[in-house]
Design a protein around this motif. Structure first.
Motif, short mmCIF file in Angstrom:
data_model
loop_
_atom_site.label_atom_id
_atom_site.label_comp_id
_atom_site.label_asym_id
_atom_site.label_seq_id
_atom_site.Cartn_x
_atom_site.Cartn_y
_atom_site.Cartn_z
N ARG A 22 -7.03 -1.67 1.94
CA ARG A 22 -5.91 -2.14 2.31
C ARG A 22 -4.72 -1.04 1.53
NH1 ARG A 22 -3.52 -3.33 6.92
NH2 ARG A 22 -1.64 -4.99 6.59
N ALA A 23 -5.00 -1.14 0.38
CA ALA A 23 -4.11 -0.52 -0.47
C ALA A 23 -3.91 1.08 -0.19
CB ALA A 23 -4.57 -0.40 -1.91
N HIS A 24 -5.16 1.60 0.15
CA HIS A 24 -5.23 3.13 0.74
C HIS A 24 -4.32 3.13 1.91
CE1 HIS A 24 -7.01 6.49 2.71
NE2 HIS A 24 -6.85 6.97 1.59
N GLN A 25 -4.41 2.35 2.85
CA GLN A 25 -3.84 2.21 4.18
C GLN A 25 -2.05 2.44 3.86
OE1 GLN A 25 -5.36 -1.14 6.26
NE2 GLN A 25 -6.91 0.06 7.31
N HIS A 26 -1.89 1.21 2.91
CA HIS A 26 -0.52 1.32 2.59
C HIS A 26 0.11 2.66 2.11
CE1 HIS A 26 0.76 -2.78 3.65
NE2 HIS A 26 -0.50 -3.23 3.40
N ALA A 27 -0.91 3.34 1.22
CA ALA A 27 -0.30 4.32 0.42
C ALA A 27 -0.24 5.61 1.40
CB ALA A 27 -1.56 4.77 -0.59
N GLN A 28 -1.18 5.69 2.25
CA GLN A 28 -0.98 6.61 3.48
C GLN A 28 0.42 6.40 4.16
OE1 GLN A 28 -4.91 6.04 5.58
NE2 GLN A 28 -5.39 8.26 4.86
#
Length: 66
Positions: free
Chosen positions: A10-16
């Motif tokens: 989820r953190a990776h998705q937000h970062a993208q």
């Protein structure tokens, strides 16, 4: 472990999404918070000689930089 993996995904998705938004705007028009100008001015006053266009990790680790 599953919770940590789900959080990381989820953190990776937000970062993208965040990166895509930031990359889509000309930096001179980009305002991330209500106090951006104050933060920038304080940073420039504190780190007058810091070149923000090109950051050299070795220069940041030098005794003078510390």
């Amino acid at each position: 472990p599953r919770v940590e993996l789900a959080w990381a995904m989820r953190a990776h998705q937000h970062a993208q999404v965040y990166f895509n938004l930031v990359s889509a705007v000309d930096p001179k028009f980009l305002k991330l918070t209500q106090v951006d100008e104050r933060i920038y001015e304080e940073c420039r006053r504190t780190f007058r000689d810091l070149r923000v266009d090109v950051l050299d990790p070795e220069e940041l680790k030098s005794e003078a930089a510390k």
